[in-house]
Design an enzyme around this catalytic site. Structure first.
Site: not given
Length: 274
Positions: A184, A216, A218-221
């Site tokens: 990412k 933003t 928790g974007t990866g989760c």
């Protein structure tokens, strides 16, 4: 008469964020929004809000394993997403149980640091993640700092360097079966947010534009949970990645509609319905 579409069951193995912006609560929201039935195994407990993490309490590794065994013994699990696992003993138990139950899709989000900068993975556990979880992942989703830690080098700063990192990470994954890495690029400078998807052969660019917002958390989760929800439905990693990124982009774009906390607010998982 067409048979009804089977709703996939997707499992999140991760920590709990009481504010609901990250961890298993965010994962189940994303899975639900994308047409999957969300299940969760709690691998860690945190005391946190949108401003930071004030405490972390581990879950006994044996109990993490019992949760996994009990769930798989009864529920058909079509995909697994692994998020915050925190400690080396928990990582090894999760790896042992996944090797036993062999789910078709395993999305590994190597959660190491919260948006606030707080550490969520013990430094001593990084080696265990590389050794025991990475070989079982069918899709690895690190951001640039996480990729640097997994490769034991500094985070990259250019798209050209991202290509090299994607190749090196893919080489660390198992060679049997079809394995992918999604690096990412949100930490790159500039207005573009290009992610790279690589399977050892193809290097696919997933373009995007940065959205200016503080919300933003928790974007990866959310992205990795979206992938776990979509992979059983599409059985096509590039298409699942495109749709997961598009979903996350809109969740970020509409995050201002929520009013949760005073720090890094959550993305809007149900933006299409609310």
């Amino acid at each position: 008469m067409t048979a009804p579409r089977r709703i996939p069951n997707a499992l999140s193995i991760a920590g709990v964020d009481p504010s609901g912006g990250a961890g298993v609560l965010a994962d189940v929201k994303a899975m639900s929004a994308l047409g999957a039935y969300g299940c969760a195994v709690i691998a860690a407990l945190t005391a946190q809000n949108t401003r930071g993490v004030s405490g972390i309490s581990p879950v006994p590794p044996a109990f993490v394993g019992e949760q996994i065994d009990t769930l798989f013994a009864d529920v058909r699990i079509d995909a697994v997403k692994i998020g915050m696992v925190g400690q080396e003993p928990v990582i090894r138990v999760v790896a042992e149980k996944l090797a036993r139950w062999t789910p078709a899709h395993v999305v590994l989000d190597p959660v190491m640091v919260a948006k606030s900068g707080d550490l969520l993975l013990e430094r001593s556990a990084v080696g265990a993640m590389r050794e025991s979880l990475l070989p079982q992942a069918t899709l690895l989703t690190p951001n640039l700092p996480e990729a640097g830690v997994l490769l034991e080098e500094r985070p990259v700063e250019t798209l050209k360097e991202m290509r090299r990192v994607a190749e090196r990470l893919r080489n660390k994954m198992a060679y049997s079966g079809h394995r992918w890495v999604m690096v990412k690029g949100g930490h790159l400078p500039g207005d573009e947010t290009i992610d790279l998807l690589h399977d050892g052969d193809r290097m696919i660019e997933l373009p995007g534009r940065r959205i200016e917002t503080a919300n933003t958390h928790g974007t990866g989760c959310t992205l990795s949970a979206a992938l776990a929800a979509l992979l059983p439905q599409l059985d096509d990693v590039p298409e699942a990645a495109r749709r997961a990124k598009a979903y996350l982009t809109e969740a970020i774009r509409h995050a201002e509609r929520l009013d949760v906390g005073e720090g890094h607010g959550p993305v809007h998982h149900f933006h299409a319905w609310w």
